[in-house]
Scaffold this active site. Structure first.
Site, PDB file in Angstrom:
ATOM      1  CB  THR A 109      -0.921   0.005   1.230  1.00  0.00           C
ATOM      2  OG1 THR A 109      -1.800  -1.120   1.152  1.00  0.00           O
ATOM      3  CG2 THR A 109      -1.768   1.275   1.265  1.00  0.00           C
ATOM      4  CE  LYS A 184      -5.650  -1.210   1.582  1.00  0.00           C
ATOM      5  NZ  LYS A 184      -4.371  -1.910   1.716  1.00  0.00           N
ATOM      6  CE  LYS A 252       2.134   2.008   4.829  1.00  0.00           C
ATOM      7  NZ  LYS A 252       1.678   1.299   3.584  1.00  0.00           N
TER       8      LYS A 252
END
Length: 305
Positions: A109, A184, A252
């Protein structure tokens, strides 16, 4: 146009490489061995790679370049943009060792920008790049039931899809390079808001004296139902936050979302607020709790356990 694939067609690929054996990559690479593929792995901590080989077979390599030698497809799952660049670029990076026409599939990701950057770097070398972040967490990786969102060209996607199906329940080509990462981000934005709302709902109901197990069972059959409610509601009430996807990782991811929003002009007021709440969880000592620990924050603020 997006393309959703859940194919179980025969897979002609036999030799692959997997770079990065964290909580996601370790079981994902294992599924490839179980499917009968010849797998070579690389991990920054060599002991972890040796452990994986002892458990699954295959081979470990000392560098990404060595790991990808002879691989028909290369997969990676590391921490962030910089980690990804470190295993892809440079004299010991994957691109330096991949044969022409090989496809690199990145499950990290990361930002859409790094996906576009690496896709552009791959092209002059005769290589192909697919950004393919996953949803489903550690449990999905272990059970082989991930959802994968891909960005790249259709021909490369068609080549890798049968192999991705070994650890996924659905694989979707969203668009060009970077589109998988953007999808995502949409997923993480939606999850963050849902978890905070569910945390507030449970905390409110508990303080009102309701039997929240019963309440969640009832409302879980109606318009409030969600995956988070059905899979995390009971564990949130029990104060169990050990489901794998840590608060550190979510922060994150949300940072990537907020950075992208600055570029495209999207307003993310709730996401920014929930990111701050996850920061509170970190400061309270819950960095390694899973993302459902937002309710723990509320209980702390309310003076509870």
């Amino acid at each position: 146009m997006s393309q959703t694939v859940t194919s179980t067609s025969p897979n002609p690929v036999r030799r692959v490489a997997f770079l990065g054996l964290g909580v996601m990559g370790y079981p994902m690479a294992g599924h490839l061995v179980k499917a009968g593929l010849d797998v070579t792995v690389y991990n920054r901590t060599a002991a972890k790679a040796a452990q994986w080989v002892a458990e699954h077979g295959g081979r470990a390599a000392a560098t990404p370049r060595e790991a990808v030698q002879g691989a028909e497809l290369v997969f990676a799952c590391v921490g962030n943009d910089d980690d990804l660049r470190s295993i892809v670029l440079g004299p010991d990076g994957a691109f330096a060792g991949m044969a022409r026409d090989t496809v690199f599939v990145d499950h990290t990701t990361a930002s859409a920008n790094v996906a576009r950057e690496l896709s552009a770097s791959a092209a002059p070398l005769g290589l192909h790049f697919i950004d393919a972040p996953v949803s489903g967490g550690q449990s999905g990786a272990q059970s082989g039931k991930l959802t994968i969102m891909c960005g790249g060209d259709a021909a490369s996607f068609a080549r890798v899809e049968p192999t991705l199906a070994h650890y996924a329940v659905a694989v979707t080509l969203i668009g060009a390079a970077g589109a998988g990462q953007l999808a995502k981000m949409v997923n993480q934005i939606a999850v963050a808001g849902l978890v905070q709302a569910l945390s507030e709902a449970i905390n409110f109901g508990e303080r009102a004296g309701l039997d929240m197990a019963l309440v969640l069972d009832v409302i879980g059959k109606g318009a409030a139902a969600s995956w988070q409610m059905n899979n995390r509601g009971q564990t949130m009430m029990a104060g169990k936050f050990d489901h794998g996807f840590a608060v550190d990782w979510m922060r994150k991811d949300l940072g990537v979302c907020l950075d992208e929003a600055k570029r495209n002009g999207a307003a993310l007021p709730v996401t920014a607020l929930v990111d701050q709440f996850y920061g509170d969880v970190q400061r309270l000592g819950g960095s390694r709790f899973d993302t459902s620990s937002l309710i723990w924050r509320l209980r702390k603020l309310d003076g509870g356990a």
